[in-house]
Design a protein around this motif. Sequence first.
Motif, PDB file in Angstrom:
ATOM      1  N   GLY A 302       0.810  -1.216   0.000  1.00 19.43           N
ATOM      2  CA  GLY A 302       0.000   0.000   0.000  1.00 19.43           C
ATOM      3  C   GLY A 302       0.837   1.257   0.000  1.00 19.43           C
ATOM      4  N   CYS A 303       2.165   1.099   0.152  1.00 19.96           N
ATOM      5  CA  CYS A 303       3.077   2.247   0.149  1.00 19.96           C
ATOM      6  C   CYS A 303       4.011   2.159  -1.049  1.00 19.96           C
ATOM      7  CB  CYS A 303       3.893   2.295   1.447  1.00 19.96           C
ATOM      8  SG  CYS A 303       2.876   2.397   2.940  1.00 19.96           S
ATOM      9  N   LYS A 304       4.655   3.253  -1.373  1.00 14.39           N
ATOM     10  CA  LYS A 304       5.557   3.305  -2.516  1.00 14.39           C
ATOM     11  C   LYS A 304       7.009   3.286  -2.038  1.00 14.39           C
ATOM     12  CE  LYS A 304       2.317   3.422  -5.587  1.00 14.39           C
ATOM     13  NZ  LYS A 304       2.095   2.241  -6.464  1.00 14.39           N
ATOM     14  N   ASP A 331       3.716  -3.296  -7.488  1.00 12.32           N
ATOM     15  CA  ASP A 331       2.796  -2.177  -7.235  1.00 12.32           C
ATOM     16  C   ASP A 331       3.416  -1.142  -6.310  1.00 12.32           C
ATOM     17  OD1 ASP A 331       0.114  -1.012  -7.594  1.00 12.32           O
ATOM     18  OD2 ASP A 331      -0.094  -1.380  -5.441  1.00 12.32           O
ATOM     19  N   LYS A 332       4.525  -1.501  -5.647  1.00 11.12           N
ATOM     20  CA  LYS A 332       5.212  -0.548  -4.770  1.00 11.12           C
ATOM     21  C   LYS A 332       6.034   0.476  -5.556  1.00 11.12           C
ATOM     22  CE  LYS A 332       5.824  -3.744  -0.853  1.00 11.12           C
ATOM     23  NZ  LYS A 332       6.853  -4.388   0.011  1.00 11.12           N
ATOM     24  N   LEU A 359      -5.586 -10.270 -13.874  1.00 14.20           N
ATOM     25  CA  LEU A 359      -5.100 -10.238 -12.488  1.00 14.20           C
ATOM     26  C   LEU A 359      -3.899  -9.310 -12.346  1.00 14.20           C
ATOM     27  CD1 LEU A 359      -5.402 -14.016 -11.518  1.00 14.20           C
ATOM     28  CD2 LEU A 359      -6.745 -12.122 -10.613  1.00 14.20           C
ATOM     29  N   ILE A 360      -2.994  -9.334 -13.317  1.00 17.71           N
ATOM     30  CA  ILE A 360      -1.827  -8.450 -13.258  1.00 17.71           C
ATOM     31  C   ILE A 360      -2.274  -6.992 -13.308  1.00 17.71           C
ATOM     32  CG2 ILE A 360       0.262  -7.718 -14.471  1.00 17.71           C
ATOM     33  CD1 ILE A 360       0.614 -10.614 -15.384  1.00 17.71           C
ATOM     34  N   ILE A 361      -3.220  -6.697 -14.183  1.00 22.83           N
ATOM     35  CA  ILE A 361      -3.737  -5.324 -14.287  1.00 22.83           C
ATOM     36  C   ILE A 361      -4.341  -4.874 -12.968  1.00 22.83           C
ATOM     37  CG2 ILE A 361      -5.489  -3.881 -15.402  1.00 22.83           C
ATOM     38  CD1 ILE A 361      -5.040  -5.566 -17.954  1.00 22.83           C
ATOM     39  N   ALA A 362      -5.114  -5.754 -12.357  1.00 21.69           N
ATOM     40  CA  ALA A 362      -5.778  -5.392 -11.102  1.00 21.69           C
ATOM     41  C   ALA A 362      -4.772  -5.207  -9.964  1.00 21.69           C
ATOM     42  CB  ALA A 362      -6.799  -6.464 -10.724  1.00 21.69           C
ATOM     43  N   LYS A 363      -3.681  -5.966  -9.997  1.00 21.55           N
ATOM     44  CA  LYS A 363      -2.717  -5.927  -8.904  1.00 21.55           C
ATOM     45  C   LYS A 363      -1.734  -4.763  -9.003  1.00 21.55           C
ATOM     46  CE  LYS A 363      -2.683 -10.793  -7.515  1.00 21.55           C
ATOM     47  NZ  LYS A 363      -2.574 -10.617  -6.055  1.00 21.55           N
ATOM     48  N   ILE A 364      -1.529  -4.206 -10.202  1.00 19.62           N
ATOM     49  CA  ILE A 364      -0.595  -3.085 -10.373  1.00 19.62           C
ATOM     50  C   ILE A 364      -1.398  -1.873 -10.842  1.00 19.62           C
ATOM     51  CG2 ILE A 364       1.541  -2.281 -11.434  1.00 19.62           C
ATOM     52  CD1 ILE A 364       2.312  -5.176 -11.935  1.00 19.62           C
TER      53      ILE A 364
END
Length: 489
Positions: A302-304, A331-332, A359-364
């Motif tokens: 949830g953080c970068k 996604d970080k 799934l990849i699209i949703a996760k990133i």
Amino acid sequence: MTSSVPSDVVGRRILCDTEYATVRYAGSVPPTTGLWLGVEWDNPQRGKHNGNHEGVQYFKCDHPTGGSFIRPNKANFGVDFLIAVKNRYGLNVEQDVERETENALVIGKKTVELVGFDSVIEQQSQLNKLVDISVRECAVSHAGQKEEISRTCPNIRSINLSKNLLPSWEKVTDIACQVQNLESLDLSENKIKFPSDSASITCTLSKLRVLALNRTGITWAEVLLCAPGWPALEELYLASNDITVLERPINVLQTLKLLDLSNNQLIDGSQLHLIAYLPRLEQLILSNTGISSIHFPDVGFGCKTKMFPLLQRLVVDDNKILQWSFINELDKLQCLQSLHCQNNPLMGTEKNPETVRQLIIAKIGQLKFLNKSEIFPDERKGAELDYRKMFGNDWIMAGGNQNPDKNRPNEEFLAAHPRYQLLCLTLTIKCPDKPDQKPIEKKLPDSMTIQKVKGLLYRLLKIPGSELKLSYESSKSILSAMGEDWHLL
């Protein structure tokens, strides 16, 4: 040495017929007479032994059948850079000078023929105009006469010197340092001996932006040693060099925007931490590097992360990626927009390849391109909706709840699906009849019904559901009436 064999023959690169080799020995091989060259072939299948003949070890090879003895007249020791340029572009002055001409010039009582004079001037003019030069596979082995390149070809910007006979970095810089405005240099497929200490590096290529060193045998330590000579470098190609370990660049490669490490078998994904703070790196190519995992330990989900702060494009094709945790970690990244991840075990974990893509699209969340295909807003919206539906029951079983006050999914679920909570709707609740009351923000799953929302508002505002008249506003619509109680958000 004979006149046909250079005095520095050991270590020289040669061409024999169509095969490349490095000279490892020069001398006699009893009981035969005459001079022999002991060579190590680039293609070990071409050789017969490892430098041992009748019990005497004349030289050593990396491969047990990589060596041979050949006579010097079989070896092509190459040509200088300008000869290769003239041959490649049909500008061989020496050949044209031999052509006869009818032009003549009278000086006193002597008549002097101007043999090839006009063609020499014309060819020199053409050499002056050359900007992009390719002498790939032209047997270039050295620079030639000192400063001759800078005088003859002053406007060069790009040179392709791939697959030639350049034996060392010193011979490379003898050429490159004469080209004051050199911006792009391709040295791929030259077996080059690189410097072992910084004292050997005397040339700075101040305008070089693109450098290709694929299949040159360079190590990462040698890259860092040479890098002070590339202060403006933006693209560095290091494919197929057997690089296994990395070191953190200190005060070098700080301008780098693209780094290609493909076809180098890195020890593990943690090696990437050592290059994670290159401040301008935008593209990282890691195809076929053997990596299976990646982790950014400085932040939680949830953080970068502060690692790879400007990385926009990542290529990890042909690796061993099997776990979804790899995708979750990506996604970080602050700026990642393009991902290539074909030919990984992960891509076969679902019956339908399209499901993996969704799934990849949703996760990133910030991804705009996946495997060279653009992700349009409608595709992202559908992918995220399907993702929430696919794992909705798992979310509930893990402690997720439509009631925000009871929504406490366990750590295992959050680790497996770090974006799931973020994909819930965020509602800003305002009460027009109570203008002094501050707006309330709540994250709600879009599977929540209107009736559940009314129950939530009753607890928050103490207003019975029968008295509530709900409407919503968004960027596309203002004060639209909500539907029936059984409708989903």
